[in-house]
Design an enzyme around this catalytic site. Structure first.
Site, mmCIF file in Angstrom:
data_model
loop_
_atom_site.group_PDB
_atom_site.id
_atom_site.type_symbol
_atom_site.label_atom_id
_atom_site.label_comp_id
_atom_site.label_asym_id
_atom_site.label_seq_id
_atom_site.Cartn_x
_atom_site.Cartn_y
_atom_site.Cartn_z
ATOM 1 N N TYR A 2 59.273 61.070 147.398
ATOM 2 C CA TYR A 2 60.279 60.118 147.312
ATOM 3 C C TYR A 2 58.986 59.145 148.558
ATOM 4 O O TYR A 2 59.577 57.873 148.439
ATOM 5 C CB TYR A 2 61.359 61.007 148.454
ATOM 6 C CG TYR A 2 61.605 59.973 149.312
ATOM 7 C CD1 TYR A 2 63.300 59.228 148.582
ATOM 8 C CD2 TYR A 2 61.791 59.867 150.616
ATOM 9 C CE1 TYR A 2 63.140 57.965 149.368
ATOM 10 C CE2 TYR A 2 63.269 59.254 151.145
ATOM 11 C CZ TYR A 2 63.872 58.632 150.769
ATOM 12 O OH TYR A 2 64.701 57.621 150.717
ATOM 13 N N SER B 85 62.457 52.814 153.201
ATOM 14 C CA SER B 85 62.956 54.003 154.124
ATOM 15 C C SER B 85 61.541 53.481 155.526
ATOM 16 O O SER B 85 60.761 53.235 154.979
ATOM 17 C CB SER B 85 63.002 55.156 153.300
ATOM 18 O OG SER B 85 63.070 56.161 154.400
HETATM 19 N N1 LIG Z 1 70.497 59.341 154.032
HETATM 20 C C1 LIG Z 1 69.136 58.993 154.269
HETATM 21 O O1 LIG Z 1 68.232 59.191 155.094
HETATM 22 C C2 LIG Z 1 68.275 58.012 154.234
HETATM 23 C C3 LIG Z 1 67.365 57.025 154.506
HETATM 24 C C4 LIG Z 1 66.057 56.335 154.524
HETATM 25 C C5 LIG Z 1 66.405 55.159 153.206
HETATM 26 N N2 LIG Z 1 67.816 55.674 152.431
HETATM 27 C C6 LIG Z 1 67.861 55.348 150.943
HETATM 28 O O2 LIG Z 1 69.129 54.653 150.892
HETATM 29 C C7 LIG Z 1 69.255 54.182 149.673
HETATM 30 C C8 LIG Z 1 71.013 54.923 149.228
HETATM 31 O O3 LIG Z 1 71.250 55.931 150.008
HETATM 32 P P1 LIG Z 1 71.973 57.432 150.547
HETATM 33 O O4 LIG Z 1 71.440 57.259 152.124
HETATM 34 O O5 LIG Z 1 73.477 56.482 150.263
HETATM 35 O O6 LIG Z 1 72.112 58.403 149.771
HETATM 36 P P2 LIG Z 1 73.629 58.615 148.851
HETATM 37 O O7 LIG Z 1 74.840 59.014 149.748
HETATM 38 O O8 LIG Z 1 73.391 60.052 147.769
HETATM 39 O O9 LIG Z 1 74.029 57.346 147.677
HETATM 40 C C9 LIG Z 1 73.024 57.243 147.027
HETATM 41 C C10 LIG Z 1 73.423 56.546 145.465
HETATM 42 O O10 LIG Z 1 72.308 55.759 144.493
HETATM 43 C C11 LIG Z 1 73.206 56.182 143.759
HETATM 44 N N3 LIG Z 1 72.309 56.076 142.242
HETATM 45 C C12 LIG Z 1 71.334 56.978 142.627
HETATM 46 N N4 LIG Z 1 70.802 57.255 140.981
HETATM 47 C C13 LIG Z 1 71.352 55.707 140.336
HETATM 48 C C14 LIG Z 1 70.841 55.788 139.695
HETATM 49 N N5 LIG Z 1 69.455 56.037 138.217
HETATM 50 N N6 LIG Z 1 71.673 54.424 138.614
HETATM 51 C C15 LIG Z 1 72.600 54.519 139.436
HETATM 52 N N7 LIG Z 1 72.919 54.747 140.823
HETATM 53 C C16 LIG Z 1 72.486 55.521 141.295
HETATM 54 C C17 LIG Z 1 74.141 57.267 143.608
HETATM 55 O O11 LIG Z 1 75.180 56.284 142.919
HETATM 56 P P3 LIG Z 1 75.943 57.662 141.852
HETATM 57 O O12 LIG Z 1 75.441 59.349 141.962
HETATM 58 O O13 LIG Z 1 76.834 57.236 140.896
HETATM 59 O O14 LIG Z 1 74.710 57.583 140.649
HETATM 60 C C18 LIG Z 1 74.508 56.401 145.216
HETATM 61 O O15 LIG Z 1 75.707 55.533 145.131
HETATM 62 C C19 LIG Z 1 68.296 55.047 149.157
HETATM 63 O O16 LIG Z 1 67.478 54.540 147.862
HETATM 64 C C20 LIG Z 1 67.160 56.501 149.986
HETATM 65 O O17 LIG Z 1 66.602 56.772 149.635
HETATM 66 C C21 LIG Z 1 68.014 57.262 152.589
#
Ligand SMILES: NC(=O)c1ccc[n+]([C@@H]2O[C@H](COP(=O)([O-])OP(=O)(O)OC[C@H]3O[C@@H](n4cnc5c(N)ncnc54)[C@H](OP(=O)(O)O)[C@@H]3O)[C@@H](O)[C@H]2O)c1
Length: 250
Positions: free
Chosen positions: A146, A133
């Site tokens: 985080y 991120s």
């Molecule tokens: N959205 C943002 O603003 C943003 C910005 C920068 C970086 N990111 C990063 O992008 C990545 C994806 O996040 P997102 O934004 O797409 O959020 P999201 O829609 O909440 O997706 C998160 C994913 O991670 C999975 N997950 C969480 N804990 C897990 C575990 N213990 N085991 C297996 N799967 C797990 C969830 O699946 P289940 O619930 O099915 O387990 C879900 O598929 C993350 O690493 C986040 O830190 C996000």
């Protein structure tokens, strides 16, 4: 191409799966939510020339990561994307949620990266995309744990990249560093973004079309923010981030 995506049941990971499905001979979708994985498997199977496999797996548990690797060795592209955040003062947020975040964002990613990188180094072929991120470049008051987990992902990736270069390996590593993206992230982290988040599909497409880069930073404002943050002393960066994060309260 054999692809494994963690966190494929939602958000950025799910959009990456949608982009990669037509190009994959095997697509392994990892998450915990069985219903959402099954729905995605059903949606993508007709589009994929190979097999799509939804795999329920909590990557915060080390044995699960080891088992996942044993069941699906030798992937060509590992997308280490699963992760989440939490908002609030460090003294007030849940210890249990912090430790689960560390187990997922750090330990799970670390374990899968090590296991799959060993295969890739042996074959001298493959690519790892670690999802960090923009938070990985600065201290993050009000989301301290985080930001620290994402700092770990950036530093680990940078170090391993150098090791791969030293052994003239053809294995590639990249680190995706988005700013706010509209996904399930906000709800899990109990925040509202201070800025309008980017579209998850656009972020996924951008990332997958820039795999030749090491740092992949989608969207111009976030690239500018990174350039501005980099030379600042960490105390000043912390002050700026604190003000931005404070705007998220309530
Ligand atoms: N959205 C943002 O603003 C943003 C910005 C920068 C970086 N990111 C990063 O992008 C990545 C994806 O996040 P997102 O934004 O797409 O959020 P999201 O829609 O909440 O997706 C998160 C994913 O991670 C999975 N997950 C969480 N804990 C897990 C575990 N213990 N085991 C297996 N799967 C797990 C969830 O699946 P289940 O619930 O099915 O387990 C879900 O598929 C993350 O690493 C986040 O830190 C996000």
């Amino acid at each position: 191409m054999k692809v494994l995506i963690t966190g494929a049941s939602s958000g950025i990971g799910r959009e990456m799966a949608r982009v990669l499905a037509p190009k994959s001979e095997k697509l392994i979708l990892v998450g915990r939510d069985v219903g959402r994985l099954q729905a995605l498997e059903k949606e993508l199977s007709p589009l994929c020339p190979g097999e799509v496999a939804g795999v329920a797996c909590d990557i915060s548990v080390t044995e699960n990561c080891v088992d996942l690797h044993r069941r699906f060795p030798d992937v060509d592209l590992l997308i280490n994307n699963a992760g989440f955040g939490d908002f609030g003062e460090f003294s007030g947020t849940s210890l249990e949620k912090d430790l689960s975040m560390i187990d997922t964002n750090i330990k799970g990613l670390h374990t899968l990266m090590k296991l799959y990188l060993r295969d890739m180094v042996r074959r001298d072929q493959g690519q790892i995309l670690n999802v960090a991120s923009i938070a990985g470049f600065a201290p993050g008051p009000l989301m301290a744990t985080y930001y620290a987990t994402k700092g770990y992902v950036v530093r680990l990736s940078e170090a391993v990249r150098r090791e791969l270069r030293a052994r003239r390996s053809r294995v590639r590593i990249s680190v995706l560093c988005p700013g706010p993206v509209r996904t399930g992230f906000e709800k899990t982290a109990n925040i509202g973004f201070a800025f309008h988040g980017a579209d998850a599909r656009k972020v996924a497409r951008y990332a997958l079309s820039h795999l030749d880069r090491f740092y992949i930073v989608p969207t111009a404002p976030i690239r500018a923010a990174r350039l501005l943050l980099s030379p600042l002393p960490s105390s000043l960066a912390a002050e700026i981030i604190y003000r931005i994060q404070s705007a998220r309260r309530g």
